[in-house]
Design a protein around this motif. Structure first.
Motif, PDB file in Angstrom:
ATOM      1  N   GLN A  85      32.231 -38.294 -22.758  1.00 28.34           N
ATOM      2  CA  GLN A  85      31.126 -37.350 -23.660  1.00 28.34           C
ATOM      3  C   GLN A  85      29.900 -37.265 -22.596  1.00 28.34           C
ATOM      4  N   GLY A  86      29.232 -36.220 -22.917  1.00 28.92           N
ATOM      5  CA  GLY A  86      28.056 -35.939 -22.218  1.00 28.92           C
ATOM      6  C   GLY A  86      28.371 -35.420 -20.694  1.00 28.92           C
ATOM      7  N   LEU A  87      27.371 -35.217 -20.117  1.00 26.62           N
ATOM      8  CA  LEU A  87      27.387 -34.809 -18.747  1.00 26.62           C
ATOM      9  C   LEU A  87      26.858 -35.793 -17.396  1.00 26.62           C
ATOM     10  N   TYR A  88      27.763 -36.151 -16.874  1.00 30.04           N
ATOM     11  CA  TYR A  88      26.977 -37.096 -15.769  1.00 30.04           C
ATOM     12  C   TYR A  88      26.683 -36.459 -14.471  1.00 30.04           C
ATOM     13  N   ILE A  89      25.604 -36.666 -14.073  1.00 28.69           N
ATOM     14  CA  ILE A  89      25.052 -36.295 -12.597  1.00 28.69           C
ATOM     15  C   ILE A  89      24.795 -37.374 -11.573  1.00 28.69           C
ATOM     16  N   SER A  90      25.518 -37.289 -10.587  1.00 29.18           N
ATOM     17  CA  SER A  90      25.542 -38.623  -9.698  1.00 29.18           C
ATOM     18  C   SER A  90      24.951 -38.079  -8.462  1.00 29.18           C
ATOM     19  N   LEU A  91      24.747 -38.947  -7.654  1.00 34.88           N
ATOM     20  CA  LEU A  91      24.193 -38.855  -6.111  1.00 34.88           C
ATOM     21  C   LEU A  91      25.073 -37.623  -5.362  1.00 34.88           C
ATOM     22  N   GLY A 103      23.756 -49.347 -15.787  1.00 35.68           N
ATOM     23  CA  GLY A 103      24.278 -48.170 -14.948  1.00 35.68           C
ATOM     24  C   GLY A 103      24.669 -46.926 -15.845  1.00 35.68           C
ATOM     25  N   CYS A 104      25.771 -46.342 -15.402  1.00 33.15           N
ATOM     26  CA  CYS A 104      26.084 -45.001 -16.358  1.00 33.15           C
ATOM     27  C   CYS A 104      26.756 -45.299 -17.607  1.00 33.15           C
ATOM     28  N   GLN A 105      26.899 -46.714 -17.915  1.00 31.84           N
ATOM     29  CA  GLN A 105      27.472 -47.096 -19.196  1.00 31.84           C
ATOM     30  C   GLN A 105      26.388 -46.841 -20.163  1.00 31.84           C
ATOM     31  N   GLY A 106      25.104 -46.406 -19.672  1.00 26.97           N
ATOM     32  CA  GLY A 106      23.865 -46.053 -20.567  1.00 26.97           C
ATOM     33  C   GLY A 106      24.381 -44.817 -21.367  1.00 26.97           C
ATOM     34  N   MET A 107      25.358 -44.091 -20.845  1.00 25.36           N
ATOM     35  CA  MET A 107      25.582 -42.668 -21.808  1.00 25.36           C
ATOM     36  C   MET A 107      25.755 -42.794 -23.149  1.00 25.36           C
ATOM     37  N   GLY A 108      26.100 -44.107 -23.636  1.00 25.61           N
ATOM     38  CA  GLY A 108      26.132 -44.241 -24.969  1.00 25.61           C
ATOM     39  C   GLY A 108      24.711 -43.941 -25.817  1.00 25.61           C
ATOM     40  N   ILE A 109      23.597 -43.965 -25.177  1.00 23.93           N
ATOM     41  CA  ILE A 109      22.261 -43.860 -25.616  1.00 23.93           C
ATOM     42  C   ILE A 109      22.059 -42.305 -25.772  1.00 23.93           C
ATOM     43  N   PRO A 110      21.949 -41.505 -24.674  1.00 23.85           N
ATOM     44  CA  PRO A 110      21.675 -40.175 -25.219  1.00 23.85           C
ATOM     45  C   PRO A 110      22.858 -39.471 -26.083  1.00 23.85           C
ATOM     46  N   VAL A 111      24.228 -39.794 -26.198  1.00 24.57           N
ATOM     47  CA  VAL A 111      25.131 -39.311 -27.102  1.00 24.57           C
ATOM     48  C   VAL A 111      24.480 -39.971 -28.285  1.00 24.57           C
ATOM     49  N   THR A 153      23.489 -38.505 -18.311  1.00 27.31           N
ATOM     50  CA  THR A 153      23.119 -39.594 -17.570  1.00 27.31           C
ATOM     51  C   THR A 153      23.099 -39.227 -16.034  1.00 27.31           C
ATOM     52  N   ILE A 154      22.212 -39.847 -15.418  1.00 28.69           N
ATOM     53  CA  ILE A 154      21.818 -39.563 -13.829  1.00 28.69           C
ATOM     54  C   ILE A 154      22.518 -40.720 -13.420  1.00 28.69           C
ATOM     55  N   ASP A 155      23.383 -40.837 -12.577  1.00 27.50           N
ATOM     56  CA  ASP A 155      24.169 -41.823 -11.738  1.00 27.50           C
ATOM     57  C   ASP A 155      23.651 -42.063 -10.397  1.00 27.50           C
ATOM     58  N   VAL A 156      22.652 -42.995 -10.535  1.00 25.60           N
ATOM     59  CA  VAL A 156      22.215 -43.407  -8.765  1.00 25.60           C
ATOM     60  C   VAL A 156      22.796 -44.727  -8.550  1.00 25.60           C
ATOM     61  N   GLY A 157      23.743 -45.046  -9.294  1.00 27.90           N
ATOM     62  CA  GLY A 157      24.360 -46.476  -8.871  1.00 27.90           C
ATOM     63  C   GLY A 157      23.583 -47.447 -10.078  1.00 27.90           C
ATOM     64  N   THR A 158      23.855 -49.088  -9.826  1.00 31.20           N
ATOM     65  CA  THR A 158      23.290 -49.763 -10.585  1.00 31.20           C
ATOM     66  C   THR A 158      23.163 -50.973  -9.783  1.00 31.20           C
ATOM     67  N   TYR A 190      15.858 -41.010  -4.753  1.00 35.02           N
ATOM     68  CA  TYR A 190      15.870 -41.056  -6.209  1.00 35.02           C
ATOM     69  C   TYR A 190      14.941 -39.653  -6.869  1.00 35.02           C
ATOM     70  N   ALA A 191      13.788 -39.658  -6.142  1.00 34.63           N
ATOM     71  CA  ALA A 191      12.805 -38.682  -6.699  1.00 34.63           C
ATOM     72  C   ALA A 191      13.447 -37.291  -6.439  1.00 34.63           C
ATOM     73  N   GLU A 192      14.210 -37.064  -5.123  1.00 37.47           N
ATOM     74  CA  GLU A 192      14.673 -35.639  -5.091  1.00 37.47           C
ATOM     75  C   GLU A 192      15.758 -35.558  -5.954  1.00 37.47           C
ATOM     76  N   LEU A 193      16.639 -36.331  -6.402  1.00 34.05           N
ATOM     77  CA  LEU A 193      17.797 -35.900  -7.199  1.00 34.05           C
ATOM     78  C   LEU A 193      17.071 -35.640  -8.450  1.00 34.05           C
ATOM     79  N   LEU A 194      16.063 -36.397  -9.087  1.00 36.97           N
ATOM     80  CA  LEU A 194      15.425 -36.255 -10.384  1.00 36.97           C
ATOM     81  C   LEU A 194      14.725 -34.517 -10.374  1.00 36.97           C
TER      82      LEU A 194
END
Ligand SMILES: O=C([O-])CC(=O)C(=O)O
Ligand SMILES: [Mg+2]
Length: 496
Positions: free
Chosen positions: A63-69, A105-113, A134-139, A163-167
């Motif tokens: 669910q949702g869109l993951y954007i990783s490094l 980490g990116c298991q936080g996706m439950g929150i935006p959903v 969910t922005i995945d920069v690791g955990t 981090y700042a550049e990805l955001l």
């Protein structure tokens, strides 16, 4: 509902609801809207917290869109892959501080959903206009890094420039792809990034941090309603916080702002009625040199004090607010001290989920001998004490962000202003009726939430027009009616 109620374990109900959302979105929303008080704790706090902790092992479909490094340099392309083009609201997390549960980490996706399902159910935004990211920069959660079911990047968190550049690439791509009027709601970032991102993007984007601003607005609303029970004005009260992070300092600042508007006293003065305790004790001026910048405005002159109990005894607050993410910190002694200082101590245990609540509703009522006015971030059942029933309020930002977002959308607002948060607080406080106050309840029931959201939206939109931040012209005459007319309803059409 009959089928759902067969499941006794909350997480199973959550999974059944997520399956339903995937299978029949209209029915999912119909069910959620018609049974909001029963289902909110299932699709949202507290169960969503457990779901995030176990996200990898209950994972079925993304669910949702993951954007990783790994997507660095290609974020605009990634956004274009999302099947919906017309996005009105994005809820984004990097998973570093999920509720009071820490780095998931990116298991936080439950929150935006979960938050976005409330945007639709409580605030009436179209489901297709909502984008969970969910922005995945690791955990840095070692347990997850070693978990065979972990769904994210197996590396420690990127920080600093990386981090700042990805955001920044993300924020730029969002504006480019969806325009100036898309809401970006930051959710459950760690303190060190949350304040910085909000400050950095507020001047150029329609951004809103729910943990700083949404929580502040909902708590201020509860305080305004509580004044009808305890009397006096906000300026007559003394506030003590346990926890000086996003929620604590965000609430403190909005209270100070409201008092300043009411009394014409400068902010530097009104802040002095508000005290914060962090993990090192009371925040006082002698600590200024080593404080993080967001805590500095709260460093008043006082002797150093280590623990909360001593702080309560020294400061003698009328209002005690827990926002530390650490459970069971409002001990019997703390609540008793509040009750010995105040006839009606106002106690807010805001940390989520239930396991992190500073105390339970039952503890607050029992330890204060039925005198506390209590609300909490996570829901608690009514409590009977001395043959009287007390209904605890849920001081959760779910009251504010859906209506707030609707107000931004219907006015075509392009920036968020603090006065809009104050307007939302006032709108919510107005919805607390005498029959609620009679039960010592300082929030209205969630069963009326769509009406409440329409009222909040109208007040927020009115403020946007007043401030010249609205782009939808001309201004509709009746903003409540207009807000209601814009709300998505999961109707079943009749074809006969
Ligand atoms: O999600 C909730 O219930 C409230 C919230 O924003 C948080 O605790 O971070
Ligand atoms: Mg949050």
């Amino acid at each position: 509902m009959h089928n759902l109620r067969q499941y006794e374990v909350p997480l199973q109900r959550y999974m059944a609801m997520m399956d339903l959302q995937e299978r029949n979105e209209r029915l999912f929303y119909k069910l959620l809207i018609d049974n909001v008080e029963e289902l909110l704790p299932v699709v949202y706090t507290p169960t969503v917290g457990e779901a995030c902790q176990k996200y990898g092992s209950i994972f079925r479909r993304p669910q949702g869109l993951y954007i990783s490094l790994k997507e660095k340099g290609k974020i605009l392309e990634v956004l274009k892959n999302w099947p919906e083009r017309n996005i009105q609201v994005i809820v984004v997390t990097d998973g570093e501080r999920i509720l009071g549960l820490g780095d998931l980490g990116c298991q936080g996706m439950g929150i935006p959903v979960g938050k976005l399902s409330l945007y639709t159910a409580l605030g009436g935004l179209r489901p297709s206009a909502c984008l969970p990211v969910t922005i995945d920069v690791g955990t840095n959660n070692g347990k997850l890094l070693n978990d065979e079911f972990y769904i994210g990047l197996r590396q420690r968190r990127a920080t600093g420039q990386e981090y700042a550049e990805l955001l920044d690439e993300f924020m730029t791509a969002v504006k480019k792809n969806y325009g100036e009027k898309v809401i970006v709601q930051f959710e459950d970032f760690a303190n060190h990034n949350a304040f910085e991102l909000l400050a950095k993007y507020s001047p150029t984007h329609l951004v809103f941090n729910d943990d700083i601003q949404g929580t502040a607005s909902v708590v201020l609303a509860g305080l305004l309603a509580a004044l009808k029970l305890v009397g006096g004005t906000l300026a007559d009260h003394t506030f003590l916080f346990l926890g000086a992070g996003e929620a604590g300092t965000g609430i403190a600042e909005l209270i100070a702002l409201e008092i300043s508007k009411q009394t014409n006293a400068p902010l530097e003065e009104t802040r002095k009625k508000i005290w914060l305790v962090d993990s090192k004790g009371l925040i006082v001026s002698s600590r200024k040199g080593s404080l993080q910048h967001f805590k500095k405005p709260w460093a008043h002159d006082h002797e150093p004090i280590k623990g909360l109990l001593d702080a309560v005894k020294a400061i003698k607050p009328t209002v005690l607010i827990g926002s530390s993410g650490v459970g069971k910190t409002f001990t019997k002694e703390v609540v008793e001290a509040m009750a010995s200082i105040n006839e009606k101590p106002l106690i807010l245990a805001l940390s989520n989920p239930t396991s992190q609540s500073e105390c339970t509703a039952e503890e607050a009522y029992t330890w204060s001998e039925g005198r506390a006015i209590f609300a909490s971030g996570s829901p608690f059942d009514p409590v009977e004490y001395n043959s009287r029933v007390f209904v605890p309020g849920q001081a959760n930002n779910a009251y504010i962000f859906p209506g707030f977002g609707l107000g931004l959308v219907i006015s075509g607002a392009i920036r968020v202003h603090d006065d809009m948060l104050l307007a939302a607080s006032e709108a919510l406080a107005e919805q607390v009726k005498q029959e609620n106050l009679d039960k010592v309840l300082i929030y209205p029931p969630f069963s009326n939430i769509r009406k409440i959201s329409a009222n909040i939206a109208a007040k927020v939109a009115a403020k946007a027009y007043e401030l010249g931040l609205a782009s939808r012209l001309p201004r509709p005459k009746d903003l409540v009616k207009y807000a209601e007319s814009c709300m998505y309803s999961p109707l079943y059409r009749s074809y006969r």
